[in-house]
Design an enzyme around this catalytic site. Structure first.
Site, mmCIF file in Angstrom:
data_model
loop_
_atom_site.group_PDB
_atom_site.id
_atom_site.type_symbol
_atom_site.label_atom_id
_atom_site.label_comp_id
_atom_site.label_asym_id
_atom_site.label_seq_id
_atom_site.Cartn_x
_atom_site.Cartn_y
_atom_site.Cartn_z
ATOM 1 N N HIS A 45 52.006 49.495 44.970
ATOM 2 C CA HIS A 45 51.105 48.274 45.265
ATOM 3 C C HIS A 45 52.117 47.094 44.678
ATOM 4 C CE1 HIS A 45 47.709 45.674 45.214
ATOM 5 N NE2 HIS A 45 47.724 45.378 44.114
ATOM 6 N N GLU B 223 51.564 49.624 36.698
ATOM 7 C CA GLU B 223 51.964 50.613 37.692
ATOM 8 C C GLU B 223 52.960 51.691 37.206
ATOM 9 O OE1 GLU B 223 52.023 51.159 42.657
ATOM 10 O OE2 GLU B 223 52.074 48.996 41.777
ATOM 11 N N HIS C 293 51.928 39.478 49.349
ATOM 12 C CA HIS C 293 50.560 40.260 49.142
ATOM 13 C C HIS C 293 49.664 39.875 50.151
ATOM 14 C CE1 HIS C 293 47.606 42.508 47.669
ATOM 15 N NE2 HIS C 293 47.250 41.985 46.291
ATOM 16 N N PHE D 297 41.427 43.506 42.800
ATOM 17 C CA PHE D 297 40.782 42.522 41.581
ATOM 18 C C PHE D 297 39.237 43.489 41.195
ATOM 19 C CE2 PHE D 297 42.166 37.885 42.200
ATOM 20 C CZ PHE D 297 43.168 38.205 41.388
#
Length: 424
Positions: free
Chosen positions: A302, A313, A339, A398
């Protein structure tokens, strides 16, 4: 249970508006980050983004159709057209009740809302478009795809923030696996690089402010990272039952073998510092795939280029894979695309499919200073050839939403061979 495969792909991205262009630039390590010139950025802290360039919506769809869609829906429909054409599906010959659409957006038609709010403020309620609501709601990308192609099967618009693409592909995989559909058009789309979103993310100190060096701004896992870079676009794949694909002699890119989802149950925007939700989603995906951690050949992270997110992560990967974590290459596409929010998972799934087919791992660019916590093999700065059979793709969002998919090369009838691709 049905086996599930990917038979078509379509991309709209800061690196190009078709799969071949996107992939060739990705493996060359090119950045799609540039200065924002679509609105006045003079007062903004961050002045850079991953913008989809050279896309004329009116030229592509016609003026009337283009004006009925927000930019995120335009991206989604354009990518879906590519994916369907790539798949070779003949819609006239299939049962449309078995054709579904699982495409979501994290924010939806934000630009449309801003434009209509300005009209309301400046010219009064009579000037607000009656199409405001249908243009801005997040399910409209899926709806427009369904309408365009007459897809009468299940249509779903997952809203799991930046994990949408993987959520859509994973849920499509499960529906098809248990016989609920033959084909699902799946992925995500986003067009949220707007005045208000740039201001909000900027005031949250979430964005990189390397405004003088756009191509060096997104730097996942690097010690000098200072935030993410907003991107936009769409990534759409055709998810299909193997039996249906074989009946029509389809070209098969990869097999979907696992999907895991979880929640951090921790914070509105921050990832759990110990990566608990990420670990759980990855573990669940491997369990459903019925493979051992050491069988994974590559991980598409990610990795947004934030301080806490990249660390958590990495911690989650180490927890799940143990010593193998240091052996498995980890690549971060967002170092080049920025992103793309709700579009990220779909686009990164396509990159993973290409990796498995071609045996090439895209680099994580802008690796200049090692972070002692982020100490895995991030394929720094240069693409790498490798023998790849199984890949994992991570997407987190989120609210603590986590979605992970596991893909495997397909070796049976209709499989893609390396010779079908250029060697550049």
């Amino acid at each position: 249970m049905e086996k599930v495969v990917i038979t078509g792909m379509g991309v709209m991205s800061p690196l190009g508006n078709d799969v071949d262009t996107f992939w060739s630039r990705l493996i060359r390590g090119e950045s799609g980050i540039s200065h924002i010139n679509t609105f006045d950025i003079a007062k903004h802290k961050t002045k850079i983004g991953g913008i989809v360039r050279d896309f004329d919506a009116e030229g592509h769809f016609g003026r009337k159709e283009a004006r009925r869609m927000d930019r995120f829906s335009q991206f989604a429909l354009a990518a879906a057209e590519q994916a369907l054409a790539d798949s070779g599906l003949s819609l006239e010959d299939m049962d449309r009740e078995r054709l579904g659409v699982y495409v979501g957006s994290g924010i939806g038609g934000l630009q449309t809302l801003l434009e209509q709010a300005a009209l309301l403020r400046d010219r009064g309620p009579d000037r607000v478009s009656p199409s405001l609501v249908p243009m801005m709601i997040a399910n409209m990308a899926a709806a427009m795809i369904s309408i365009k192609f007459g897809a009468l099967g299940p249509t779903l618009s997952p809203v799991t923030a930046c994990s949408i693409g993987n959520t859509a592909i994973g849920e499509a995989f499960r529906l098809i696996r248990y016989g609920g559909a033959d084909v699902i058009i799946a992925g995500g789309a986003e067009a949220a690089i707007t005045d208000i979103s740039l201001a909000s993310f900027g005031n949250a100190t979430a964005l990189s402010t390397r405004n003088d060096e756009p191509v060096r701004a997104s730097r996942p896992f690097d010690a000098g990272r200072d935030g993410f870079v907003m991107g936009e676009g769409a990534g759409i794949v055709i998810v299909e039952s193997l039996s249906h694909a074989l009946r029509r002699n389809a070209r098969i890119y990869a097999e979907v073998i696992g999907y895991g989802a979880s929640s951090d149950a921790y914070h509105m925007v921050a990832t759990h510092p110990e990566g608990i939700g990420a670990y759980q989603a990855m573990k669940s995906a491997l369990l459903e795939a019925d493979i051992r951690p050491e069988e994974v050949d590559v991980i598409s992270a990610h990795a947004t280029s934030t301080e806490v997110g990249d660390k958590s992560e990495t911690i989650a990967i180490k927890k799940l894979f143990g010593e193998d974590a240091y052996r498995i290459p980890v690549t971060a596409n967002k170092s080049m695309t920025g992103h793309m929010l709700g579009a990220a998972g779909g686009v990164e799934a396509i990159a993973l499919v290409k990796s498995l087919n071609e045996g090439i791992i895209p680099p994580t660019i802008n690796q200049e200073e090692k972070d002692p916590v982020c100490d895995l093999d991030y394929v720094p700065n240069k693409a790498r050839s490798a023998n790849l059979q199984i890949g994992m793709s991570n997407s987190f969002g989120f609210g603590g939403h986590n979605a992970v998919i596991v893909l495997r090369t397909y070796k049976g009838p209709g499989s893609v061979s390396l010779s079908q691709f250029p060697t550049s």
